[in-house]
Write a protein that holds these residues in place. Structure first.
Motif, PDB file in Angstrom:
ATOM      1  N   VAL A 123      78.896  69.379  26.457  1.00  0.00           N
ATOM      2  CA  VAL A 123      77.943  68.473  27.077  1.00  0.00           C
ATOM      3  C   VAL A 123      78.576  67.086  27.079  1.00  0.00           C
ATOM      4  O   VAL A 123      78.918  66.553  26.027  1.00  0.00           O
ATOM      5  CB  VAL A 123      76.597  68.453  26.313  1.00  0.00           C
ATOM      6  CG1 VAL A 123      75.662  67.417  26.897  1.00  0.00           C
ATOM      7  CG2 VAL A 123      75.962  69.835  26.334  1.00  0.00           C
ATOM      8  N   GLU A 124      78.745  66.550  28.268  1.00  0.00           N
ATOM      9  CA  GLU A 124      79.366  65.245  28.429  1.00  0.00           C
ATOM     10  C   GLU A 124      78.278  64.183  28.595  1.00  0.00           C
ATOM     11  O   GLU A 124      77.340  64.377  29.358  1.00  0.00           O
ATOM     12  CB  GLU A 124      80.273  65.228  29.660  1.00  0.00           C
ATOM     13  CG  GLU A 124      81.326  66.313  29.681  1.00  0.00           C
ATOM     14  CD  GLU A 124      80.800  67.688  30.094  1.00  0.00           C
ATOM     15  OE1 GLU A 124      81.473  68.677  29.792  1.00  0.00           O
ATOM     16  OE2 GLU A 124      79.721  67.776  30.698  1.00  0.00           O
ATOM     17  N   ILE A 125      78.450  63.075  27.888  1.00  0.00           N
ATOM     18  CA  ILE A 125      77.523  61.955  28.056  1.00  0.00           C
ATOM     19  C   ILE A 125      78.335  60.677  28.227  1.00  0.00           C
ATOM     20  O   ILE A 125      79.501  60.618  27.843  1.00  0.00           O
ATOM     21  CB  ILE A 125      76.545  61.813  26.866  1.00  0.00           C
ATOM     22  CG1 ILE A 125      77.290  61.661  25.551  1.00  0.00           C
ATOM     23  CG2 ILE A 125      75.587  62.980  26.807  1.00  0.00           C
ATOM     24  CD1 ILE A 125      76.406  61.318  24.380  1.00  0.00           C
ATOM     25  N   ASN A 126      77.715  59.679  28.829  1.00  0.00           N
ATOM     26  CA  ASN A 126      78.366  58.384  28.980  1.00  0.00           C
ATOM     27  C   ASN A 126      77.303  57.285  28.889  1.00  0.00           C
ATOM     28  O   ASN A 126      76.121  57.560  28.677  1.00  0.00           O
ATOM     29  CB  ASN A 126      79.168  58.314  30.279  1.00  0.00           C
ATOM     30  CG  ASN A 126      78.294  58.352  31.521  1.00  0.00           C
ATOM     31  OD1 ASN A 126      77.084  58.171  31.470  1.00  0.00           O
ATOM     32  ND2 ASN A 126      78.912  58.580  32.664  1.00  0.00           N
ATOM     33  N   LYS A 183      75.709  71.773  36.455  1.00  0.00           N
ATOM     34  CA  LYS A 183      75.162  71.517  35.114  1.00  0.00           C
ATOM     35  C   LYS A 183      74.499  70.142  35.064  1.00  0.00           C
ATOM     36  O   LYS A 183      73.378  70.005  34.579  1.00  0.00           O
ATOM     37  CB  LYS A 183      76.274  71.610  34.070  1.00  0.00           C
ATOM     38  CG  LYS A 183      75.822  71.240  32.667  1.00  0.00           C
ATOM     39  CD  LYS A 183      76.932  71.402  31.644  1.00  0.00           C
ATOM     40  CE  LYS A 183      78.069  70.468  31.872  1.00  0.00           C
ATOM     41  NZ  LYS A 183      79.080  70.514  30.800  1.00  0.00           N
ATOM     42  N   HIS A 184      75.181  69.138  35.583  1.00  0.00           N
ATOM     43  CA  HIS A 184      74.628  67.786  35.562  1.00  0.00           C
ATOM     44  C   HIS A 184      73.406  67.665  36.476  1.00  0.00           C
ATOM     45  O   HIS A 184      72.453  66.976  36.145  1.00  0.00           O
ATOM     46  CB  HIS A 184      75.689  66.755  35.922  1.00  0.00           C
ATOM     47  CG  HIS A 184      76.702  66.564  34.835  1.00  0.00           C
ATOM     48  ND1 HIS A 184      76.415  65.950  33.646  1.00  0.00           N
ATOM     49  CD2 HIS A 184      77.999  66.940  34.758  1.00  0.00           C
ATOM     50  CE1 HIS A 184      77.488  65.931  32.880  1.00  0.00           C
ATOM     51  NE2 HIS A 184      78.469  66.529  33.534  1.00  0.00           N
ATOM     52  N   MET A 217      70.926  66.611  27.074  1.00  0.00           N
ATOM     53  CA  MET A 217      71.890  67.463  26.373  1.00  0.00           C
ATOM     54  C   MET A 217      71.380  68.907  26.286  1.00  0.00           C
ATOM     55  O   MET A 217      72.130  69.851  26.516  1.00  0.00           O
ATOM     56  CB  MET A 217      72.162  66.889  24.986  1.00  0.00           C
ATOM     57  CG  MET A 217      72.874  65.546  25.035  1.00  0.00           C
ATOM     58  SD  MET A 217      72.969  64.735  23.430  1.00  0.00           S
ATOM     59  CE  MET A 217      74.276  65.693  22.679  1.00  0.00           C
ATOM     60  N   ALA A 218      70.104  69.048  25.960  1.00  0.00           N
ATOM     61  CA  ALA A 218      69.507  70.382  25.855  1.00  0.00           C
ATOM     62  C   ALA A 218      69.517  71.084  27.212  1.00  0.00           C
ATOM     63  O   ALA A 218      69.839  72.272  27.307  1.00  0.00           O
ATOM     64  CB  ALA A 218      68.084  70.273  25.312  1.00  0.00           C
ATOM     65  N   PHE A 227      67.917  70.112  15.791  1.00  0.00           N
ATOM     66  CA  PHE A 227      68.514  71.429  16.021  1.00  0.00           C
ATOM     67  C   PHE A 227      69.412  71.390  17.260  1.00  0.00           C
ATOM     68  O   PHE A 227      70.558  71.852  17.230  1.00  0.00           O
ATOM     69  CB  PHE A 227      67.416  72.493  16.179  1.00  0.00           C
ATOM     70  CG  PHE A 227      67.922  73.828  16.642  1.00  0.00           C
ATOM     71  CD1 PHE A 227      68.622  74.661  15.776  1.00  0.00           C
ATOM     72  CD2 PHE A 227      67.697  74.263  17.942  1.00  0.00           C
ATOM     73  CE1 PHE A 227      69.104  75.900  16.201  1.00  0.00           C
ATOM     74  CE2 PHE A 227      68.171  75.495  18.371  1.00  0.00           C
ATOM     75  CZ  PHE A 227      68.877  76.314  17.503  1.00  0.00           C
ATOM     76  N   VAL A 228      68.893  70.826  18.354  1.00  0.00           N
ATOM     77  CA  VAL A 228      69.659  70.742  19.603  1.00  0.00           C
ATOM     78  C   VAL A 228      70.949  69.958  19.384  1.00  0.00           C
ATOM     79  O   VAL A 228      72.029  70.405  19.779  1.00  0.00           O
ATOM     80  CB  VAL A 228      68.814  70.099  20.726  1.00  0.00           C
ATOM     81  CG1 VAL A 228      69.680  69.681  21.906  1.00  0.00           C
ATOM     82  CG2 VAL A 228      67.716  71.041  21.170  1.00  0.00           C
ATOM     83  N   LEU A 229      70.850  68.800  18.761  1.00  0.00           N
ATOM     84  CA  LEU A 229      72.039  67.971  18.553  1.00  0.00           C
ATOM     85  C   LEU A 229      73.080  68.685  17.699  1.00  0.00           C
ATOM     86  O   LEU A 229      74.277  68.656  18.005  1.00  0.00           O
ATOM     87  CB  LEU A 229      71.652  66.635  17.913  1.00  0.00           C
ATOM     88  CG  LEU A 229      70.891  65.683  18.827  1.00  0.00           C
ATOM     89  CD1 LEU A 229      70.395  64.479  18.048  1.00  0.00           C
ATOM     90  CD2 LEU A 229      71.767  65.240  19.996  1.00  0.00           C
TER      91      LEU A 229
END
Length: 173
Positions: free
Chosen positions: A83-86, A123-124, A104-105, A70-72
């Protein structure tokens, strides 16, 4: 008498708040097809983020998969939350699967709880904070040297330095 009444009210609120997060259920037959659909599920997104944080990684694994899905789906399609990811964040998921979804959530939760905040650093910080909280709980968590280093930097007041180096967060934004 007033102090006892106030204490009982606060205690009841805390118990109910904790029970609410622990009893979160993914909305039945949720639809995320149009931009307007995402707003309907913002409160569910926040509750899902709290549930992921409060539930040990090695418990309720089937439900964790449902909540994570659900979150994804929500995060990947949301028109209002980015939402930024690396690769650095992906590394935390290697030892403790579920850490990336938690991140992410938590990022989405921060944005939603803070009036669609655009403050990337805050946020991060919030998302890293949730990862650290989950890791420190030790519930279903495997030892991770990279997480231990991150915690040490946080304890030394150097989390911003870590964000600048690893997530390329511009300190002037």
């Amino acid at each position: 008498m007033k102090i006892t009444s106030l204490f009982l009210s606060v205690a009841l609120f805390l118990v109910l708040a904790n029970c609410n997060a622990q009893t979160f259920e993914v909305p039945a037959n949720y639809q995320l097809n149009e931009a307007t659909d995402y707003a309907k599920y913002e409160k569910d997104m926040i509750a899902a983020a709290k549930w992921l944080l409060e539930t040990p990684f090695n418990e309720q694994t089937v439900k964790r998969q449902e909540v994570s899905a659900f979150v994804l789906r929500w995060v990947n399609g949301s028109p209002t939350v980015n939402v930024e990811i690396n690769e650095t964040l992906l590394d935390f998921n290697k030892k403790n699967e579920g850490m990336l979804v938690l991140y992410m959530a938590a990022s989405a939760r921060f944005v939603l709880e803070n009036n669609y905040s655009k403050d990337m650093r805050a946020k991060h910080r919030a998302a890293i904070g949730d990862m650290i909280t989950a890791y420190k709980s030790g519930n279903g968590i495997k030892k991770d040297k990279k997480m231990d280093k991150l915690i040490k930097m946080q304890e030394e007041g150097r989390l911003d330095e870590w964000l600048d180096t690893n997530l390329k967060i511009n300190p002037h934004k």
